[in-house]
Design a protein around this motif. Structure first.
Motif, PDB file in Angstrom:
ATOM      1  N   GLN A  32       0.850  -1.188   0.000  1.00  0.00           N
ATOM      2  CA  GLN A  32       0.000   0.000   0.000  1.00  0.00           C
ATOM      3  C   GLN A  32       0.886   1.238   0.000  1.00  0.00           C
ATOM      4  N   SER A  33       0.683   2.129  -0.943  1.00  0.00           N
ATOM      5  CA  SER A  33       1.515   3.326  -1.010  1.00  0.00           C
ATOM      6  C   SER A  33       1.149   4.263   0.132  1.00  0.00           C
ATOM      7  N   PRO A  34       2.123   5.031   0.652  1.00  0.00           N
ATOM      8  CA  PRO A  34       1.815   5.973   1.738  1.00  0.00           C
ATOM      9  C   PRO A  34       0.728   6.961   1.355  1.00  0.00           C
ATOM     10  N   TYR A  50       0.306   1.811  10.649  1.00  0.00           N
ATOM     11  CA  TYR A  50       0.947   1.893   9.329  1.00  0.00           C
ATOM     12  C   TYR A  50       2.089   2.902   9.339  1.00  0.00           C
ATOM     13  N   LEU A  51       1.869   4.064   9.929  1.00  0.00           N
ATOM     14  CA  LEU A  51       2.932   5.075   9.981  1.00  0.00           C
ATOM     15  C   LEU A  51       4.119   4.585  10.792  1.00  0.00           C
ATOM     16  N   ASN A  52       3.865   3.875  11.881  1.00  0.00           N
ATOM     17  CA  ASN A  52       4.961   3.313  12.674  1.00  0.00           C
ATOM     18  C   ASN A  52       5.790   2.347  11.844  1.00  0.00           C
ATOM     19  N   SER A  53       5.109   1.476  11.112  1.00  0.00           N
ATOM     20  CA  SER A  53       5.833   0.528  10.266  1.00  0.00           C
ATOM     21  C   SER A  53       6.609   1.252   9.176  1.00  0.00           C
ATOM     22  N   GLN A  74      12.829   0.158  18.683  1.00  0.00           N
ATOM     23  CA  GLN A  74      11.968   0.938  17.785  1.00  0.00           C
ATOM     24  C   GLN A  74      10.555   0.359  17.814  1.00  0.00           C
ATOM     25  N   TYR A  75      10.000   0.271  18.986  1.00  0.00           N
ATOM     26  CA  TYR A  75       8.660  -0.282  19.153  1.00  0.00           C
ATOM     27  C   TYR A  75       7.638   0.764  18.707  1.00  0.00           C
ATOM     28  N   PRO A  76       6.502   0.340  18.155  1.00  0.00           N
ATOM     29  CA  PRO A  76       5.477   1.322  17.737  1.00  0.00           C
ATOM     30  C   PRO A  76       5.074   2.237  18.887  1.00  0.00           C
ATOM     31  N   VAL A  77       4.918   3.501  18.578  1.00  0.00           N
ATOM     32  CA  VAL A  77       4.569   4.511  19.586  1.00  0.00           C
ATOM     33  C   VAL A  77       3.188   5.071  19.290  1.00  0.00           C
ATOM     34  N   ILE A 133       0.954  13.631  14.694  1.00  0.00           N
ATOM     35  CA  ILE A 133       1.736  13.007  13.625  1.00  0.00           C
ATOM     36  C   ILE A 133       2.854  13.944  13.179  1.00  0.00           C
ATOM     37  N   ASP A 134       2.564  15.245  13.113  1.00  0.00           N
ATOM     38  CA  ASP A 134       3.605  16.216  12.759  1.00  0.00           C
ATOM     39  C   ASP A 134       4.766  16.171  13.747  1.00  0.00           C
ATOM     40  N   LEU A 135       4.472  15.960  15.026  1.00  0.00           N
ATOM     41  CA  LEU A 135       5.521  15.921  16.054  1.00  0.00           C
ATOM     42  C   LEU A 135       6.364  14.660  15.971  1.00  0.00           C
ATOM     43  N   ILE A 136       5.732  13.531  15.765  1.00  0.00           N
ATOM     44  CA  ILE A 136       6.432  12.245  15.853  1.00  0.00           C
ATOM     45  C   ILE A 136       7.005  11.822  14.508  1.00  0.00           C
ATOM     46  N   PHE A 137       6.244  11.983  13.443  1.00  0.00           N
ATOM     47  CA  PHE A 137       6.659  11.496  12.124  1.00  0.00           C
ATOM     48  C   PHE A 137       6.855  12.615  11.100  1.00  0.00           C
ATOM     49  N   GLY A 138       6.517  13.844  11.446  1.00  0.00           N
ATOM     50  CA  GLY A 138       6.421  14.881  10.436  1.00  0.00           C
ATOM     51  C   GLY A 138       7.409  16.015  10.549  1.00  0.00           C
TER      52      GLY A 138
END
Length: 951
Positions: free
Chosen positions: A284-286, A306-309, A320-323, A501-506
């Motif tokens: 699946q594409s992001p 999905y974002l964690n993976s 690197q466990y899912p947060v 999401i902006d804080l953790i992945f963005g």
């Protein structure tokens, strides 16, 4: 067969288990003075940092672990001993040894701190060979940690390099070997090496030890459902393989997480697997997942997983466990009202910034700190924090991580309310949650001491048992997790989750945005902060590895711009049409040359087309005939728009903009607009503005399209190919501009000051996308929230206008020449140069169907009303251009959203076509069928032909 109690979790984290031997253990110092020798049969496990003995036939006996670092001597028992007649006894004298799993119960290890001698009598193995290997590992234990790890790595590599894959394990002898690698299988706190063999049909993992019942793991490439690259200890060397042998979706998915020696080998393995004929996994594409989440087709829980993976976080790697975020702040009320906004955590702030007083103290310390500065001295996700939550479910992991001990009873996860208050107030506690808090399938089993393990007694005399839940959970772990899940999926959280999401992945993860958001951690936590491969100092490298593995890692940054928000109004279900038929309804003669543009007067149902022949025609849908055809220029007309007063605005290659009065049938005004051909125009009816673009690289804004009415002017560095405008309800006018160099720019104009003459500079725009080649067309959706762009790089983007985030990216086999949104925004129609019409489902982020309309290019698709879409094409036409220096080269007409662009043809003339399409659909809760009316041409001249396609 007796079940083996030995586990890799009984070793130190990442310790390697090599092999075991059948032995008898003889203990010299016995609790009783016996005249006879005491001995017991069992298996001696040789590991990289210890020896472990497991007795045979007595599950109550503890496992004995002897650390090399605790040994005084390791040697053969003296030959003079009467008890060593065969010379096969190994003597180990140690300062202390460890007893584990006494009475076969999971409990803290017992450290026996006294000198003791163990004798091991080997049954089959040669003592000299075993002694040499054990002594080599013993010598490594006397070195500093970093040198010990280096020596062990050398020993491991040397031992395993001599092991070849046993071809007898192949499924059949006719399999073709593709590649072979030395790898390590990763599980929580476990590293188990083996040899990976890739054939054209199967993947084989041959373990170097006998820890598993099956010495070889075999999985068919046809069963792989996921193959993804991952980061491990800040290095791109991980590969995750997911498969499902039953090919069902009911809990049978399995996962294999492998680590390679370097990125080159990892990438080669990925290519070897994905390149096989049996490989059919579709990732699946992001962009598609983001779009599905935005439209409510994917839950917040599944999207975060999905974002964690995607950010390299995995259940197999505790570092690197899912947060997941803390969602609620109320853990004291007897009942929980999810409609009360006061119970929710502020998702735009990291945990460390939720308490203003604590944040002020942290900022003060930050200002006094030398570079590199950080706000938070601990992380929001580390192996210790993960096991803090999971100790009741996986106590053996905690014992492994903490050298055989549980945490102090008062520091354990005893109460949800206490844990949250600690994260809110403690100067060194900033941890977030883990997925188990929201996983309703597991029903909160991690909150219950189901194994009845003795974790100790707290200060007040209370034994550590189940986790104390908030009153509103009614002492039910299932209810607690269900309520958290409902809170996670609530409208309040859905509308704000993108901020977390902006804080953790963005984009707020690093740089100035992170500093402004009080989201700065220790520099070694970030990807790219250090390259371990370039560090030659072993001591420094070891220190950094320990820091990375224990302190925590920031997820890989997924988004460079603000993440889109979720649409709270869920869309209706959409059916899929898989079969289509086509029949011609009508056709009419259009132009003598290539059609260049189309506009629709929806009030009266007239279709206006312009052509390279300099003419404009009008076709009446109600009368089903062409009602006007006028010659307006000797040069091609590039674009056409309809004003509110029914004036027809046309852009012409002679650098002018023509205003044609339809009622009087004549040109009412000619504007000398640019210094080169007018390539595209867009009319903004709400404010009576006209925006024009030209090959002279200028963008102009006109007030009521008069010669002296320019109120905005901007010069770019590239030809303007396509523009589109949107006037929203917030006094903002958006202008999307596509350039010849592939850039997609977005201008934002203030409608309150737009009529005041001004000059707009480059600071007034932002760069949304960069195509590798020229942009073909740009289009706003009906709400102005999304911008679709297609380019000659064969890629179509859909970009969020507010956040500039790419929410869809699709690369097709052919160049997409034109775009059109359906009025409801659910579909994006794309016409390519091969004559295909692609229907892109914007709710699911996928091309739902493709219709082969013509044998050549689709140049324009335009909506007529809420139920119809008009499309046009031209007859075949090949031209030459005197604009090119080499007049001997033939060229093909390439029409983007305005003027004709020229590109060299190959060897011989090629058919160049243009058509319009009309689309009708049923706007109901479930769309199961639709039909299109199509207008096209026949023969050597342009006709508008009506077709019907049914699905």
């Amino acid at each position: 067969m007796e079940k083996q109690r030995f586990s890799l979790l009984l070793l130190e984290p990442s310790e390697i288990y090599f092999e075991d031997f059948s032995v008898d253990i003889v203990r010299e110092e016995l609790p009783l003075n016996l005249d006879v020798e005491f001995q017991m049969s069992g298996r001696l496990k040789m590991c990289s940092k210890s020896l472990v003995f497991e007795a045979k036939g007595s599950s109550c006996m503890p496992l004995i672990k002897i650390m090399y670092k605790d040994c005084i001597t390791i040697d053969r028992q003296g030959d003079g001993s009467t008890m060593n007649a065969d010379g096969q006894r190994l003597s180990i004298r140690c300062r202390q040894h460890i007893e584990m799993l006494d009475q076969n119960q999971i409990q803290p290890y017992r450290f026996v701190q006294k000198e003791c001698t163990f004798l091991f009598c080997f049954h089959y193995a040669k003592l000299d060979e075993c002694l040499q290997q054990i002594c080599q590992l013993y010598r490594a234990s006397t070195l500093p940690s970093y040198e010990q790890n280096s020596m062990i790595a050398t020993i491991v590599y040397s031992r395993h390099s001599r092991v070849k894959f046993n071809p007898l394990w192949l499924n059949n002898l006719y399999e073709r070997t593709i590649s072979e690698f030395q790898v390590e299988e990763i599980n929580p706190l476990i590293v188990n090496p083996g040899r990976l063999l890739i054939t054209n049909k199967f993947i084989y993992l041959q373990y170097y030890n006998n820890i598993h019942t099956n010495p070889v793991l075999k999985l068919g490439i046809q069963f792989i459902i996921g193959l993804s690259k991952h980061r491990y200890l800040l290095r791109q060397i991980g590969l995750k393989i997911r498969w499902n042998e039953k090919q069902t979706s009911e809990g049978t998915d399995q996962c294999l997480y492998l680590v390679f020696r370097n990125q080159t080998e990892r990438d080669e393995c990925w290519r070897s697997i994905s390149g096989q004929q049996d490989y059919a996994a579709t990732e699946q594409s992001p962009e598609s997942m983001t779009l599905k989440w935005q439209n409510g087709l994917v839950s917040n829980y599944d999207y975060l997983l999905y974002l964690n993976s995607l950010a390299d976080r995995s259940f197999q790697d505790l570092t690197q466990y899912p947060v997941f975020p803390w969602i609620l702040t109320d853990y004291t009320s007897s009942e929980l009202n999810l409609n009360d906004t006061s119970i929710y955590r502020d998702l735009c702030k990291p945990v460390g910034a939720l308490n203003p007083d604590r944040l002020a103290r942290l900022r003060m310390r930050f200002e006094e700190m030398a570079d590199p500065k950080f706000l938070y001295g601990s992380h929001y996700s580390t192996p210790g924090f993960v096991l803090y939550y999971l100790v009741r479910k996986h106590p053996e992991l905690m014992l492994c991580l903490q050298n055989g001990k549980f945490d102090h009873p008062d520091r354990m996860f005893n109460s949800v309310a206490d844990a949250f208050n600690n994260c809110l107030n403690n100067m060194s506690d900033f941890k977030e949650l883990i997925p188990e808090f929201f996983d309703t399938n597991q029903q909160g089993d991690f909150l219950v001491n189901s194994m009845k393990i003795d974790f100790g007694v707290r200060f007040d005399g209370t034994p550590v048992s189940n986790v104390a839940l908030p009153p509103w959970a009614h002492n039910s772990p299932e209810r607690f997790v269900r309520m958290l899940r409902e809170a996670l999926e609530s409208d309040y959280v859905s509308a704000r989750l993108h901020q977390w999401i902006d804080l953790i992945f963005g984009y707020k993860q690093q740089g100035k945005a992170a500093l402004d958001a009080d989201n700065v951690f220790y520099h070694l936590c970030y990807e790219g902060s250090v390259d371990l491969g370039l560090i030659n100092d072993m001591a420094a490298r070891h220190a950094i590895e320990v820091q990375i593995s224990e302190f925590g890692q920031i997820p890989k940054q997924l988004f460079r711009t603000a993440h889109v928000s979720k649409l709270l109004a869920l869309p209706p279900a959409i059916g899929t049409s898989t079969q289509m038929s086509i029949r011609k309804q009508a056709e009419y003669f259009s132009h003598k040359d290539v059609i260049t543009a189309i506009a629709v007067d929806r009030t009266v149902g007239n279709i206006f087309t312009t052509s390279k022949d300099g003419t404009m025609t009008c076709y009446s849908l109600s009368e089903r005939r062409k009602i006007r055809s006028v010659q307006l220029s000797d040069l091609p007309i590039s674009s056409v728009q309809i004003a509110d007063d029914r004036s027809i605005i046309l852009g012409v290659w002679d650098d002018t903009i023509l205003i044609y009065n339809f009622d009087f049938g004549k040109i009412s005004s000619t504007i000398r607009a640019h210094d080169d051909a007018v390539s595209c125009i867009s009319y903004v009816p709400l404010y009576g503005l006209l925006v024009s673009g030209s090959w002279d690289c200028s963008l102009k804004i006109w007030n009521n399209y008069h010669n002296d009415s320019v109120i905005g002017y901007h010069v770019l560095e590239e030809k303007i190919v396509s523009i589109d405008t949107y006037a929203g309800e917030r006094s903002k006018i958006h202008v999307a501009v596509g350039l010849q160099n592939g850039e997609l720019l977005l201008y934002e104009l203030d409608s309150r000051t737009i009529h005041k003459p001004t000059s707009y500079t480059r600071d007034n725009h932002k760069l949304l996308q960069t195509h590798r080649n020229a942009v073909c067309e740009v289009k706003f959706n009906d709400k102005g929230t999304l911008i679709a762009s297609c380019g000659e790089d064969r890629i179509t983007y859909v970009t969020d206008a507010d956040s500039t985030m790419t929410i869809c990216r699709k690369e097709l086999n052919e160049i997409v020449q034109c775009l059109c949104w359906t009025p409801d925004g659910k579909y994006l129609l794309m016409g390519d140069r091969a004559g295909l019409l692609h229907v892109w489902n914007m709710l699911q982020g996928m091309v739902e169907c493709e219709v082969n309309m013509h044998s050549a290019c689709v140049y324009r698709i335009e909506c007529i009303d809420d139920k119809r879409i008009e499309s046009t094409r031209t007859c075949q036409r090949v031209i030459s251009s005197d604009r090119e220096l080499d007049s001997r080269i033939s060229f093909q007409c390439i029409i983007s959203s305005g003027p004709l662009e020229l590109s060299p043809m190959l060897n011989q003339p090629t058919i160049s076509l243009r058509f319009m399409l009309r689309f009708a659909y049923t706007d109901t809760m479930s769309v199961t069928s639709f039909s299109w009316n199509i207008a096209t041409c026949v023969g050597q001249e342009n006709h508008l032909a009506m077709f019907i396609i049914g699905g």
